[in-house]
Design a protein around this motif. Sequence first.
Motif, PDB file in Angstrom:
ATOM      1  N   UNK A  30      22.583  -3.527  29.235  1.00  0.00           N
ATOM      2  CA  UNK A  30      22.039  -4.149  30.454  1.00  0.00           C
ATOM      3  C   UNK A  30      20.932  -3.311  31.108  1.00  0.00           C
ATOM      4  N   UNK A  31      20.222  -2.582  30.301  1.00  0.00           N
ATOM      5  CA  UNK A  31      19.073  -1.813  30.778  1.00  0.00           C
ATOM      6  C   UNK A  31      17.821  -2.564  30.352  1.00  0.00           C
ATOM      7  N   UNK A  32      17.204  -3.265  31.293  1.00  0.00           N
ATOM      8  CA  UNK A  32      16.119  -4.193  30.972  1.00  0.00           C
ATOM      9  C   UNK A  32      14.723  -3.605  31.157  1.00  0.00           C
ATOM     10  N   UNK A  33      14.598  -2.619  32.044  1.00  0.00           N
ATOM     11  CA  UNK A  33      13.284  -2.043  32.338  1.00  0.00           C
ATOM     12  C   UNK A  33      13.498  -0.651  32.926  1.00  0.00           C
ATOM     13  N   UNK A  34      12.430  -0.074  33.518  1.00  0.00           N
ATOM     14  CA  UNK A  34      12.527   1.253  34.137  1.00  0.00           C
ATOM     15  C   UNK A  34      12.871   2.354  33.138  1.00  0.00           C
ATOM     16  N   UNK A  35      11.961   2.526  32.135  1.00  0.00           N
ATOM     17  CA  UNK A  35      12.053   3.669  31.225  1.00  0.00           C
ATOM     18  C   UNK A  35      13.375   3.713  30.468  1.00  0.00           C
ATOM     19  N   UNK A  36      13.762   2.568  29.907  1.00  0.00           N
ATOM     20  CA  UNK A  36      15.009   2.477  29.146  1.00  0.00           C
ATOM     21  C   UNK A  36      14.911   3.164  27.791  1.00  0.00           C
ATOM     22  N   UNK A  37      15.998   3.141  27.022  1.00  0.00           N
ATOM     23  CA  UNK A  37      16.026   3.858  25.739  1.00  0.00           C
ATOM     24  C   UNK A  37      15.008   3.352  24.717  1.00  0.00           C
ATOM     25  N   UNK A  38      14.775   2.044  24.646  1.00  0.00           N
ATOM     26  CA  UNK A  38      13.778   1.541  23.706  1.00  0.00           C
ATOM     27  C   UNK A  38      12.367   1.910  24.142  1.00  0.00           C
ATOM     28  N   UNK A  39      12.139   1.891  25.452  1.00  0.00           N
ATOM     29  CA  UNK A  39      10.859   2.313  26.014  1.00  0.00           C
ATOM     30  C   UNK A  39      10.570   3.761  25.615  1.00  0.00           C
ATOM     31  N   UNK A  40      11.532   4.622  25.799  1.00  0.00           N
ATOM     32  CA  UNK A  40      11.358   6.034  25.454  1.00  0.00           C
ATOM     33  C   UNK A  40      11.180   6.218  23.939  1.00  0.00           C
ATOM     34  N   UNK A  41      11.942   5.467  23.165  1.00  0.00           N
ATOM     35  CA  UNK A  41      11.845   5.585  21.719  1.00  0.00           C
ATOM     36  C   UNK A  41      10.478   5.132  21.214  1.00  0.00           C
ATOM     37  N   UNK A  42       9.967   4.028  21.772  1.00  0.00           N
ATOM     38  CA  UNK A  42       8.661   3.538  21.319  1.00  0.00           C
ATOM     39  C   UNK A  42       7.557   4.525  21.685  1.00  0.00           C
TER      40      UNK A  42
END
Length: 370
Positions: A30-42
């Motif tokens: 339920x982490x949709x935005x705000x520097x989530x894990x996929x954001x950091x990974x990409x």
Amino acid sequence: MTNKLIPVTQPFLPELSEFIPLLEKIWDNRWLTNNGPFHQELEGKLCEYLGVEYVSLFNNATIALITALQAMRISGEVITTPYSFVATSHSIMWNGLAPVFVDIDPATFNIDPAKIEAAITPRTTAIMPVHCYSNPCDVEAIQKIADNYGLKVIYDAAHAFGVNYKGQSLLKWGDLSILSFHATKVFNTFEGGAIICPDAKTKQRIDCLKNFGISDELTVTAPGINGKMSEINAAFGLVQLKHIDKAMQQRQTIDECYRQALADVNGITLYQHDVHANSNFSYFPILVEADYPLSRDELYDKLKANNILSRRYFYPLISNMPMYRGLPSASMAHLPLANALADKVLCLPIYSDLTDSALSMIIECISRVD
């Protein structure tokens, strides 16, 4: 010739089955935005793939351009090219700055460094060049001018994903480079963009600005904007990245077919890639010259009548649009080469899924003028 529409571009889409497991993870945490894990990974994976130190992801490249000018604290005038998508100069105007247009190099279609120096005034603080159709600007000449006059250089690198110049990433030139991950681009995240940063301090400022200027739970340090990329877009980018090399190879094959088939068509000039750089084959522009039997617009109409969509890209010039044409630097007499190019250019369909039969139809339509 064909009843099926051939678009000028079409996004590469991986198998949906590759994307669904990542969506399930988003649903689970339920982490949709705000520097989530996929954001950091990409961000990390893009640094590795592109050969750069720092990447800050954005919801689109226009917001990234606006933020880049904020991050560099640009004021006054920004020298730029009229031969680009309108987001380039819009980002300047959104910051309350004045775009100053200079003409292009007719060989590269990029801003002509020889024209930049004459446009510098006491109000000039930055240059915003564009790597048009993934062809590198004359980065050495531009940097020399910037160093001599104490100017910042912010590259609109929307077309330049994965491009290396003389053995290193083209995105490392200048103070910042901005990528687009729009659906029409070689690498896409549905919508998205990124700023390539030279150091951790600059990335920290950019990351703060794209999150409303919030530096911690209680502190807002700057008038930032909401420019964050969502987890869904970042997850899609991770899937796309696995296929990007193949997608560019497929585009290269199409590029080579066009070049072989159209090389000897009288009145058609083919755009040439820089020998010091690899192209990502994001576009295939041709120039329709005066000795071709049809005008550029007549060829555009002929292709369209045969269900083939091409694009007059970039036309009209930014400098000829209502909100810019009143600027002194926007006069047609000041920009003869850019205006001439805009009247001749036509981008042909190029994308990974373009079939051999569709490619043959496009070539025949251009080659055979009855």
